[in-house]
Structures are given as C-alpha cells and as structure tokens.
Scaffold this motif. Structure first.
Motif, mmCIF file in Angstrom:
data_model
loop_
_atom_site.group_PDB
_atom_site.id
_atom_site.type_symbol
_atom_site.label_atom_id
_atom_site.label_comp_id
_atom_site.label_asym_id
_atom_site.label_seq_id
_atom_site.Cartn_x
_atom_site.Cartn_y
_atom_site.Cartn_z
ATOM 1 N N ASN A 3 58.635 54.568 26.469
ATOM 2 C CA ASN A 3 58.912 53.233 27.005
ATOM 3 C C ASN A 3 58.387 52.126 26.096
ATOM 4 N N ASP A 40 60.198 48.265 31.052
ATOM 5 C CA ASP A 40 60.610 49.050 32.216
ATOM 6 C C ASP A 40 62.100 49.366 32.097
ATOM 7 N N TYR A 41 62.859 48.367 31.575
ATOM 8 C CA TYR A 41 64.294 48.569 31.327
ATOM 9 C C TYR A 41 64.605 48.072 29.927
ATOM 10 N N LYS A 96 74.959 52.878 31.156
ATOM 11 C CA LYS A 96 73.627 53.469 31.015
ATOM 12 C C LYS A 96 73.692 54.599 29.987
ATOM 13 N N ASN A 141 66.195 54.625 32.035
ATOM 14 C CA ASN A 141 66.082 53.165 32.129
ATOM 15 C C ASN A 141 66.604 52.474 30.867
ATOM 16 N N ILE A 169 68.826 47.921 38.929
ATOM 17 C CA ILE A 169 67.366 48.075 39.016
ATOM 18 C C ILE A 169 66.966 48.471 40.441
#
Ligand SMILES: Cc1cc2nc3c(=O)[nH]c(=O)nc-3n(C[C@H](O)[C@H](O)[C@H](O)COP(=O)(O)OP(=O)(O)OC[C@H]3O[C@@H](n4cnc5c(N)ncnc54)[C@H](O)[C@@H]3O)c2cc1C
Length: 374
Positions: A82, A94-95, A273, A277, A312
């Motif tokens: 991440n 986080d994304y 996607k 995430n 989300i």
C-alpha cells in the motif's frame, strides 16, 4: 480520513479529479502525483514537435484542479503493497488510481531505442529543436539536404507528417528551398490509418503527397543502421532524423511494481479495478480490446471519479461502458479526415470538428473562456 492517491495528471487522472463528488472531500484526502507541474494536452504533441504550437498545449495543474486536492510534483518509481515510492519520497494509500499513460514501444526493432518520439511534451520539444536546428543548417548552407523518416502511419505519425510538412515549408520560405527536406512516412501495413476505410486511406495519402510527404506502405522497418533505415524489402532509407511512432505500451512503473501486465498495461474489470484497492484508467489500463485514446481515457476518468464513493462504500456501481464517438486525424492545419458517429468526414467540416474536440478539453479544464484563446 481515507487516503486516495492518483498517479498521473493526464486526461485520465485529471478527468477523475474533475468528476469527484463534493462529498468525497469530507471523508477522503485526495493526492495527485504528476511528473511535471504542467499537464500537457497529449493529442496536440505532434503540433509541438512540428512547431505548430507550443505553450497552448500546457496547463498549470494547480490552477485547473480543486484546491482541496494535494498536488505533488514528483516521479513515481514503483508501487509495493500500500505504498507508492517516488524519486523523493513515499506515499501510503487506501485506494490507488493509476493513470500514468503510455511510453514508446519499439517491439525490439534494432536501433530504435534512441529514436525520437512524441510521447511527452519534453520529448516533443526535443524533436522540434533537432529538426529546426537542422533547418537552420540548411539556411546557413551548412548542410545540403535533410532526410526525416517517420516510422508508423497511425494517427500520430500521419498528424506529425502533415503538420511538419506544412510548418516546415512555412519556416523555409525565403530561407532555403524546402525541396531539400525529404519527409518519409513508413508504414508496415498495406495502408496508413488502418482504423479508417479505403476512401479515407486514399484521401489521407493524397493530402500527404500534396504536402510533399513520401508515403511508403507495406514497408516494415527492420532496423536502424549507420546507413539509415533498413526495410524488410531490403530498401535502405537515408535518415538524419528518425521518429518512432509505430507503437506504444503502458508505463514502466507497472513493470517496476511487478504487477501482472500486458505490455505494461493493467487488465481492469468493468469497474476499472485492477485488484483489491487499485484501479487503472487511461492508456495504462487495458479494458476489453479497446484501443487506447484520449477519448476513452477521459471517459474512464470521469466514470471512476463519479463512482469512487460507491466503490469505496462497497455499494453497487454501474459498469463502465465506452461510447466511441469517432476519431479525426488532422493533416496539417488546413486538412483533416475522420469518422464520427459512423460517418466519414473530411474537408473544412473535419477541420472544424477536430478543433472542437481539442477545445472541449480546454473548456473542461479552464471553463468556457478557453474557447476564445489561451
Ligand atoms: C501525437 C498524438 C496525437 C493523438 N491524437 C489523439 C486524438 O486525436 N484523439 C484521441 O482520442 N487520442 C489521441 N492520442 C492518444 C492520446 O493522447 C492518449 O490516448 C492519451 O494521452 C492517454 O491519456 P492518459 O491520461 O492515459 O495518459 P497521458 O496523457 O500520457 O498522461 C499521463 C500522465 O502521467 C504522467 N506520468 C507518466 N509517468 C509518470 C511517473 N513515473 N511519475 C509521475 N507522473 C508520470 C505524465 O507526465 C502525464 O501527465 C494522440 C496521441 C499522440 C501522441
């Protein structure tokens, strides 16, 4: 606060940011990382390289995005877990929205690693500077002639050849005889502009030839040697300047991050996607079999910006669907051919429609005032 990190301030990245709903800023900190302070209008880069335009292709990113977005000028190196590692720092997320665009793909063609390219503003400007300094050598009688070979007869190759032939002739006027400059456009396939039908191929070829460009179809480039460009049919072309516009791939950050990929592009699902995430949009994303264009990059960015809140929250978001409105190819400032909504167009109408598509992006970034000049 949720951390949303956007990599790349091109069409896709900026469309994402421009379409974010207001509520998102209450729960998320949005950070955009881009290699430059400026966004460049990539679909105008052939004009920059040909000397037809310059600063009109640039936008100060800080001035066109929401003030609540944290904008960082830095070069992304790789992504691990991440964390995004840049040249100067690291950023947790986080994304992650990857919108890093495209790079040159030479398909292993020998000697083409160092050829000129029209992939970024800086590289387009380098190409322009090389060509115009050679024009000046012709004017100063420091050279006899100049051979420019453009490898790739797709959209950017044809647009560049047309713009250069027109702008070069204008520059040469009263300085030197432009017949000393030979511009050759080389295409491996039987026809240039393979996305169009027979009628438009012919029209585009005719326009280029009238501008003095030599169009060689069915001519695959094998390698670049000291003598010039070797074609599969064993013909050798003299080449003082070589421009490679015969292929693109995604971004090398994808390779560095060891993601499963298709020529540095990330396969995305119907919500864009890539995995967990991580989302990918624009040329760095592979969505079905659609060709990478500015048009799909903008639509992907807008879709994801509008729906990121739902995604989300784990709610059902509509699937991304691409609306292909067509593609127009300019050939110098005064000519264009194209196909919009399934109809072939050419002449002044095509030139006007091309101008309109370019201006549409200016307006999205800066508002209606951009129509009246920037
Ligand atoms: C000459 C030319 C003409 C074209 N004409 C058309 C046309 O008429 N119509 C059309 O639909 N398409 C056209 N295209 C294709 C179109 O430009 C691309 O499909 C489009 O640019 C893709 O948008 P993007 O946002 O994915 O990537 P880009 O526009 O390439 O943006 C990527 C951004 O990421 C940044 N970046 C890259 N690497 C890093 C890094 N490591 N760290 C930080 N930032 C980074 C770059 O600086 C850039 O700001 C043309 C392309 C060219 C070259």
């Amino acid at each position: 606060m949720i951390k949303i990190l956007v990599l790349g301030g091109g069409y896709a990245g900026l469309s994402f940011i421009k379409n974010l709903p207001d509520e998102i800023f209450k729960k998320a900190q949005i950070t955009l990382i881009n290699a430059n302070q400026f966004h460049y209008h990539t679909a105008l880069l052939h004009k920059v390289a040909a000397g037809e335009c310059d600063k009109e292709a640039l936008f100060d990113i800080k001035k066109v995005i929401d003030k609540r977005v944290n904008f960082v000028v830095d070069e992304v190196a790789k992504i691990e877990e991440n964390t995004v590692f840049t040249k100067d720092a690291k950023f947790e997320f986080d994304y992650l929205i990857i919108a890093l665009g495209f790079e040159k793909e030479t398909f292993g063609c020998d000697g083409m690693e160092n050829s000129r390219e029209i992939t970024t503003y800086a590289k387009s400007l380098e190409l322009k500077n090389e060509i115009y300094s050679k024009f000046d050598e012709l004017a100063d009688k420091k050279r006899e002639n100049l051979d420019i070979v453009i490898c790739g007869g797709g959209l950017s190759g044809v647009e560049f050849a047309g713009a250069l032939a027109r702008e070069g002739a204008k520059y040469a006027k009263d300085k030197f005889d432009f017949k000393k400059v030979k511009i050759t456009l080389v295409e491996a396939l039987p026809q240039i502009l393979p996305m169009y039908d027979e009628k438009l191929h012919k029209k585009a070829s005719e326009i280029l030839q009238n501008l003095g460009v030599l169009v060689l179809e069915n001519s695959k480039v094998v390698k670049r040697t000291k003598a010039g460009i070797l074609l599969e049919n064993e013909r050798v072309l003299n080449a003082d300047v070589v421009v490679w516009v015969a292929g693109i791939r995604g971004n090398s950050v994808v390779d560095n991050s060891k993601f499963k990929n298709h020529r540095a592009r990330l396969l995305v699902d119907e919500n864009l996607k890539f995995k967990d995430n991580i989302y990918a949009i624009g040329d760095v994303a592979k969505f079905k079999e659609f060709a990478p264009t500015a048009q799909i990059a903008c639509q992907m960015g807008a879709y994801l910006g509008k729906n990121i809140n739902l995604l989300i929250d784990g709610k059902n978001a509509p699937k991304f669907s691409y609306q292909n409105k067509g593609l127009i190819c300019s050939i110098g400032k005064e000519r264009a051919v194209g196909n919009i909504f399934g109809q072939n167009i050419s002449g002044k109408f095509a030139v006007f429609m091309k101008w309109l598509t370019e201006k549409k992006w200016d307006v999205e970034l800066e508002g209606v005032g951009a129509i009246f000049g920037r």
